[in-house]
Design an enzyme around this catalytic site. Structure first.
Site, PDB file in Angstrom:
ATOM      1  N   ALA A   4       0.312  13.290 -22.981  1.00  0.00           N
ATOM      2  CA  ALA A   4      -0.103  11.925 -23.333  1.00  0.00           C
ATOM      3  C   ALA A   4       0.726  11.325 -24.474  1.00  0.00           C
ATOM      4  CB  ALA A   4      -1.590  11.923 -23.710  1.00  0.00           C
ATOM      5  N   PHE A  43      -7.845  18.908 -25.014  1.00  0.00           N
ATOM      6  CA  PHE A  43      -8.594  17.662 -25.195  1.00  0.00           C
ATOM      7  C   PHE A  43      -9.917  17.754 -24.416  1.00  0.00           C
ATOM      8  CE2 PHE A  43      -9.599  13.205 -24.123  1.00  0.00           C
ATOM      9  CZ  PHE A  43      -9.862  12.794 -25.410  1.00  0.00           C
ATOM     10  N   ASP A  44     -10.906  16.947 -24.815  1.00  0.00           N
ATOM     11  CA  ASP A  44     -12.253  17.115 -24.239  1.00  0.00           C
ATOM     12  C   ASP A  44     -12.328  16.893 -22.725  1.00  0.00           C
ATOM     13  OD1 ASP A  44     -11.792  14.494 -25.062  1.00  0.00           O
ATOM     14  OD2 ASP A  44     -13.908  14.012 -25.198  1.00  0.00           O
ATOM     15  N   TYR A  59       0.844  -1.209   0.000  1.00  0.00           N
ATOM     16  CA  TYR A  59       0.000   0.000   0.000  1.00  0.00           C
ATOM     17  C   TYR A  59       0.876   1.255   0.000  1.00  0.00           C
ATOM     18  CZ  TYR A  59      -3.880   3.130   1.080  1.00  0.00           C
ATOM     19  OH  TYR A  59      -4.828   4.116   1.026  1.00  0.00           O
ATOM     20  N   LYS A 103      -1.386   6.131 -23.529  1.00  0.00           N
ATOM     21  CA  LYS A 103      -0.887   6.408 -24.878  1.00  0.00           C
ATOM     22  C   LYS A 103       0.614   6.088 -24.904  1.00  0.00           C
ATOM     23  CE  LYS A 103      -4.766   9.066 -24.671  1.00  0.00           C
ATOM     24  NZ  LYS A 103      -5.611   9.147 -23.461  1.00  0.00           N
ATOM     25  N   ASP A 163       0.103  18.738 -21.304  1.00  0.00           N
ATOM     26  CA  ASP A 163      -0.697  17.527 -21.355  1.00  0.00           C
ATOM     27  C   ASP A 163       0.110  16.606 -22.258  1.00  0.00           C
ATOM     28  OD1 ASP A 163      -2.349  15.499 -22.097  1.00  0.00           O
ATOM     29  OD2 ASP A 163      -4.117  16.743 -22.416  1.00  0.00           O
TER      30      ASP A 163
HETATM   31  N1  F0G Z   1      -5.174  14.430 -22.856  1.00  0.00           N
HETATM   32  C1  F0G Z   1      -5.157  14.013 -24.129  1.00  0.00           C
HETATM   33  C2  F0G Z   1      -4.381  14.774 -25.152  1.00  0.00           C
HETATM   34  C3  F0G Z   1      -5.855  12.863 -24.476  1.00  0.00           C
HETATM   35  O1  F0G Z   1      -5.861  12.462 -25.744  1.00  0.00           O
HETATM   36  C4  F0G Z   1      -6.567  12.157 -23.473  1.00  0.00           C
HETATM   37  C5  F0G Z   1      -7.334  10.975 -23.803  1.00  0.00           C
HETATM   38  C6  F0G Z   1      -6.542  12.639 -22.160  1.00  0.00           C
HETATM   39  C7  F0G Z   1      -5.825  13.784 -21.888  1.00  0.00           C
HETATM   40  C8  F0G Z   1      -7.271  11.952 -21.050  1.00  0.00           C
HETATM   41  O2  F0G Z   1      -6.624  10.782 -20.702  1.00  0.00           O
HETATM   42  O3  F0G Z   1      -8.261   8.969 -21.196  1.00  0.00           O
HETATM   43  O4  F0G Z   1      -6.312   8.602 -19.702  1.00  0.00           O
HETATM   44  O5  F0G Z   1      -8.198   9.977 -18.948  1.00  0.00           O
HETATM   45  N2  F0G Z   1      -7.579  10.625 -24.960  1.00  0.00           N
HETATM   46  C9  F0G Z   1      -8.267   9.425 -25.393  1.00  0.00           C
HETATM   47  C10 F0G Z   1      -8.506   9.522 -26.864  1.00  0.00           C
HETATM   48  C11 F0G Z   1      -9.475   9.067 -24.620  1.00  0.00           C
HETATM   49  O6  F0G Z   1      -9.239   8.671 -27.383  1.00  0.00           O
HETATM   50  O7  F0G Z   1      -7.955  10.401 -27.518  1.00  0.00           O
HETATM   51  P1  F0G Z   1      -7.408   9.519 -20.102  1.00  0.00           P
END
Ligand code: F0G
Length: 458
Positions: free
Chosen positions: A217, A124-125, A72, A258, A215
């Site tokens: 990823a 990103f969304d 843990y 990613k 960000d």
């Molecule tokens: N930032 C970027 C640029 C992303 O593409 C994503 C996720 C996230 C943040 C959020 O990360 O999914 O681990 O919580 N992108 C996926 C996509 C879902 O299909 O592009 P997460």
């Protein structure tokens, strides 16, 4: 003759996938309320919904799964992961999180409050969602050329310094808790940000005393583009490019699904100890204790191994070049695409392809459904459904582009699969004039509606 590029691996385990026929797919998509997220994966032949968490792990990663430490507190796997992250990014403090949006939640809980403005390059969304959820504003400061799909620019993820300047003038730096650079920029087509631009953004941020976060990823893919498109970096090892990129930021959020080459996981990393301590509070509350933050020990171990593989040139070259192999096939068929091609996906310009479908009928979603019906290939809409309604006015926010994203999972499909996808799109292209109507919404959620929206043919 130059030898062609190849994958730097061979295949040890295979997972069967199944063909279906058009009649079955018509029924399945109707049952899914014309939302591709609602399809069971068994009803999908080739899944290009996302490159997130869908990659194949290596034997070293599977071996790491067996050696993960599930303590843990103070897990050995955490220290291994932290060391790996620090050696790649230079960031001293690391907070694991269960995925990227969780890292955003922890960071934004610490830094963003109501009324704030967060400039960035096409957030990103989930990033936008987490900002708007706090009644703050995500301000898009991407260079304008990014939304011109045919104009050539090697770094269509770049931020426009003039737009940042205007944001500070308009809102005042007190209301801007951070700038976010998304590397690569998913929303404009997996487009990279140049080192030169990151340096300019860093200078700008320093001048105004605003922290710069990435960000990150797809940071490794971004570094590959810097190496291949930014002259003075051509000879530099990828890892040095990556270190230079991160040296320009104050911290990062990461979706490890990613470029971490794992199926679940994320983290937050930074150099400021005070910020780390403040963020730790939220991390414990939302994610878990500081040395696991929503991840199993074995998953942290696999991530440490995955990060090491993701920053190698051999991997990145085969990865990005497979995506471009698909892009070049589609281009040969005259299918309108975002160019130059990005890192993780090919983006089809749906508005150009299906010019007979009205904008109110969700053009990109219409094309994604057509692709599924034609071939069993599942792609994803990056258009009006994703852009969602304005949080206050509730009006549709029609985006500059209606795209269908063909996201390629890492180390999963072969170029034969790419040929199949291209053939399916060519068939649709040939009968594009006959597609003249789209879909209308039956029900939708108040935020991030695209995941659960229900549709019917218009
Ligand atoms: N930032 C970027 C640029 C992303 O593409 C994503 C996720 C996230 C943040 C959020 O990360 O999914 O681990 O919580 N992108 C996926 C996509 C879902 O299909 O592009 P997460």
């Amino acid at each position: 003759m130059d030898l062609p590029y190849t994958e730097p691996y061979k295949i040890k385990a295979v997972e069967p996938i199944h063909h279906s026929n058009r009649e079955q797919r018509e029924r399945w998509i109707r049952e899914a309320r014309y939302n591709l997220f609602n399809l069971p994966s068994d009803h999908v032949f080739i899944d290009l919904l996302t490159d997130s968490g869908t990659g194949a792990m290596s034997q070293d990663q599977w071996a790491a799964i067996m050696t993960g430490d599930e303590s843990y507190a103070g897990s050995r796997s955490f220290y291994e992961l932290k060391e790996t992250i620090t050696s790649i990014t230079g960031f001293e403090f690391v907070l694991p999180a269960h995925q990227g949006r969780a890292a955003e939640n922890v960071l934004f809980s610490t830094l963003i409050k109501e009324g704030d403005v967060v400039p960035g390059n096409a957030h990103f969304d989930t990033t936008k969602g987490h900002i708007e959820f706090r009644k703050a504003m995500a301000l898009d400061c991407t260079i304008d050329i990014a939304s011109d799909t045919v104009a050539y620019h090697p770094f269509k993820g770049n931020l426009d310094i003039d737009k940042l300047e205007k944001a500070v003038k308009k809102y005042g730096k007190q209301r801007i808790p951070m700038i976010i650079a998304t590397i690569t920029c998913n929303s404009t087509g997996g487009q990279p940000v140049s080192m030169e631009n990151l340096r300019q953004v860093k200078n700008f941020a320093d001048r105004h005393g605003i922290p710069l976060f990435y960000d990150a990823a797809r940071f490794a893919e971004n570094a590959y583009f810097i190496k291949t498109r930014e002259k003075e970096y051509a000879e530099l090892p990828v890892i040095e490019i990556i270190r230079e990129m991160f040296s320009l930021a104050d911290g990062m959020t990461m979706s490890s699904k990613k470029d971490g080459l794992v199926n679940i996981g994320g983290f937050l990393a930074m150099n400021d100890e005070k910020l780390y301590k403040e963020a730790s509070r939220f991390s414990i509350m939302f994610e878990g204790f500081l040395s696991y933050g929503g991840m199993a020990g074995r998953d942290m171990a696999a991530l440490a191994a995955g990060l090491k593989e993701a920053v190698t040139l051999d991997f990145l070259e085969s990865r990005v070049r497979q995506v471009h192999y698909l892009g070049n096939l589609l281009k040969k068929f005259n299918i309108p695409l975002q160019e130059p091609f990005g890192g993780h996906a090919i983006f089809v310009n749906a508005r150009k392809m299906l010019s007979g479908v009205p904008q109110e009928e969700y053009i990109a979603q219409t094309l994604a459904i057509e692709l599924y019906l034609e071939s069993g290939v599942r792609a994803v809409e990056i258009g009006t459904l994703l852009a969602d309604r304005h949080p206050q006015t509730r009006e549709e926010r029609y985006p500059a582009l209606e795209m269908v994203r063909l996201a390629i999972p890492r180390r999963v499909y072969t170029n034969n699969h790419m040929d199949y996808i291209a053939a399916a799109l060519q068939n649709i292209y040939q009968r594009r004039e006959t597609i003249r109507s789209g879909y209308r919404i039956v029900s939708e959620a108040p935020i991030m509606r695209h995941f659960t929206v229900e549709l019917e043919p218009a």
